[in-house]
Write a protein that holds these residues in place. Structure first.
Motif, PDB file in Angstrom:
ATOM      1  N   SER A  33       0.825  -1.210   0.000  1.00 27.34           N
ATOM      2  CA  SER A  33       0.000   0.000   0.000  1.00 27.34           C
ATOM      3  C   SER A  33       0.856   1.256   0.000  1.00 27.34           C
ATOM      4  N   GLN A 200      -7.241  -4.551   6.390  1.00 26.15           N
ATOM      5  CA  GLN A 200      -8.415  -4.277   5.561  1.00 26.15           C
ATOM      6  C   GLN A 200      -9.713  -4.706   6.227  1.00 26.15           C
ATOM      7  N   TYR A 220      -2.130  -4.172   3.563  1.00 28.40           N
ATOM      8  CA  TYR A 220      -3.262  -3.315   3.930  1.00 28.40           C
ATOM      9  C   TYR A 220      -3.046  -2.494   5.193  1.00 28.40           C
ATOM     10  N   TRP A 296     -13.165  -1.671   6.647  1.00 24.48           N
ATOM     11  CA  TRP A 296     -13.641  -2.885   6.001  1.00 24.48           C
ATOM     12  C   TRP A 296     -14.880  -2.606   5.150  1.00 24.48           C
ATOM     13  N   VAL A 299     -13.703  -0.769   1.977  1.00 24.41           N
ATOM     14  CA  VAL A 299     -12.984  -1.656   1.065  1.00 24.41           C
ATOM     15  C   VAL A 299     -13.960  -2.582   0.341  1.00 24.41           C
ATOM     16  N   GLY A 327     -11.156  -6.965  -0.714  1.00 21.09           N
ATOM     17  CA  GLY A 327     -10.692  -5.879  -1.552  1.00 21.09           C
ATOM     18  C   GLY A 327      -9.809  -6.301  -2.705  1.00 21.09           C
ATOM     19  N   HIS A 378      -8.176   0.004  -1.649  1.00 22.27           N
ATOM     20  CA  HIS A 378      -8.126   0.358  -0.231  1.00 22.27           C
ATOM     21  C   HIS A 378      -9.036   1.565   0.010  1.00 22.27           C
TER      22      HIS A 378
END
Length: 398
Positions: A33, A200, A220, A296, A299, A327, A378
């Motif tokens: 990320s 995530q 994540y 969450w 995503v 995701g 994300h």
């Protein structure tokens, strides 16, 4: 329509706090990320102070913040501080846990077809070294893991259940909490690879009932590369032999014997980057400040929008399986190599990755997939970015 759990103003603020979001459309969060600026600043400031004052001196100055990293991670996954070890990545964490077990010939390890290549290598190596058996529970026709087949596969020889929470090359989610109930009922050790899930979605080791959990920072969690951690439940720490030890790993030593320390830090070595440790801590703090449930929801919503828009483009096949998805969105374009798709997108400053067959070998072989394009969203991504990438894909196909 995507979720409004984050307002447009908040998303814009989060993007402003992420320097990389200005330069590209980053759909490679399952690889690495874009870090928040505060994570980068934390590391740079530490390194600058270390350069002026010295490594040990700076570490002493930041000793409380460094120690607090364990507490922050414990809060994130609902563990105890003494159950956390800091390591370089999820593969190191998983290897420490798996290879620390005392395998004997005839022991059985149960896994799924979604297992990551590093873990599969570990199984095969243990089979060569110790004569263990490996049982793979296949997914059903809908792409869901069969709990009934898992229960039926358990025998007195079953030593370990090892499951990857979210696979590298598809967006399906394994039912790790339900698997944990079965593992605990039968008194079987349970190892979860959570490298794609922590950061995530909410991950609670008490709810999962796992004994060991391996995690990386760079995905994540939005932490630096070279960071990760291992959770080992207090009650099973003595069942794992440390693969390496130094003065940090032990409680005491004399000329003839030593005693391991009484927490998960026995699985660490002393020397590591304190700048990276603080960067990891700041990333965990940043995620918890936003709220894992909110992250969450965002995503999931963005991924659902991406799948929906991809489904309307002729020539694109989506390969995500199972009733519960995340995701990570995987797809291919008929007649076009996935690496070429990635290159075409990269030329327009859109970042995706290619999931190759060996990364999730059992799943990819079963579905005859040589590779897939992997786009992983994300919370800082936007609906406009999704529409932009889909428009580019449509133009590539034409």
């Amino acid at each position: 329509m995507t979720s409004t759990v984050f307002s447009e103003q908040e998303i814009q603020r989060l993007r402003t706090e992420t320097k990389g979001a200005e330069n590209s459309i980053h759909f490679n969060n399952a690889g690495s990320s874009l870090p928040p600026d505060v994570v980068v600043k934390t590391m740079v400031n530490y390194l600058q102070e270390e350069a002026v004052n010295g490594g040990y001196e700076t570490e002493y100055h930041y000793r409380e913040q460094i120690d607090n990293t364990y507490s922050l991670i414990a809060r994130l996954i609902n563990a105890e501080k003494e159950e956390i070890a800091l390591v370089e990545n999820a593969s190191t964490a998983w290897g420490i846990a798996f290879n620390g077990l005392h395998f004997r010939q005839g022991d059985v390890v149960i896994t799924s077809e979604m297992e990551y290549v590093t873990n599969l290598i570990g199984f095969l190596n243990a089979r060569q070294l110790y004569g263990i058996d490996i049982k793979v529970i296949p997914n059903d026709a809908r792409g869901n893991f069969s709990l009934a087949h898992l229960e039926a596969a358990i025998t007195p020889q079953t030593r370990l259940i090892a499951i990857t929470h979210i696979a590298s090359a598809t967006g399906g989610i394994m039912p790790v909490a339900e698997i944990g109930i079965i593992a605990r009922k039968h008194g079987i050790l349970y190892l979860v690879d959570a490298c794609q899930s922590v950061g995530q979605m909410p991950v609670d080791v008490q709810q999962i009932n796992c004994d060991m959990l391996s995690v990386t920072g760079r995905k994540y969690l939005r932490a630096p590369r070279g960071t990760g951690f291992l959770y080992v439940r207090k009650e099973v720490q003595d069942q794992l032999k440390p693969l390496f030890m130094d003065g940090h790993s032990i409680e005491w030593i004399n000329e003839t014997e030593y005693q391991l320390r009484n927490d998960a830090m026995r699985f660490e070595l002393y020397e590591k980057s304190r700048a990276l440790t603080l960067g990891l801590a700041k990333a965990v703090e940043y995620a918890m400040g936003l709220g894992m449930e909110r992250i969450w929801q965002r995503v999931q919503s963005l991924a659902a929008l991406l799948r929906e828009q991809l489904s309307h483009i002729n020539g694109i096949a989506i390969h995500d399986i199972g009733d519960h998805q995340c995701g990570i969105v995987t797809f291919s374009i008929k007649g076009m190599d996935s690496q070429r798709v990635k290159s075409e997108l990269a030329a327009r400053n859109i970042h995706v990755s290619v999931g190759v067959a060996r990364s999730t070998l059992l799943f990819m072989n079963r579905h005859q997939l040589p590779d897939v394009v992997r786009a992983s969203v994300h919370y800082y991504n936007t609906e406009h970015e999704i529409k932009t990438m889909c428009a580019v894909l449509a133009s590539i196909i034409l």
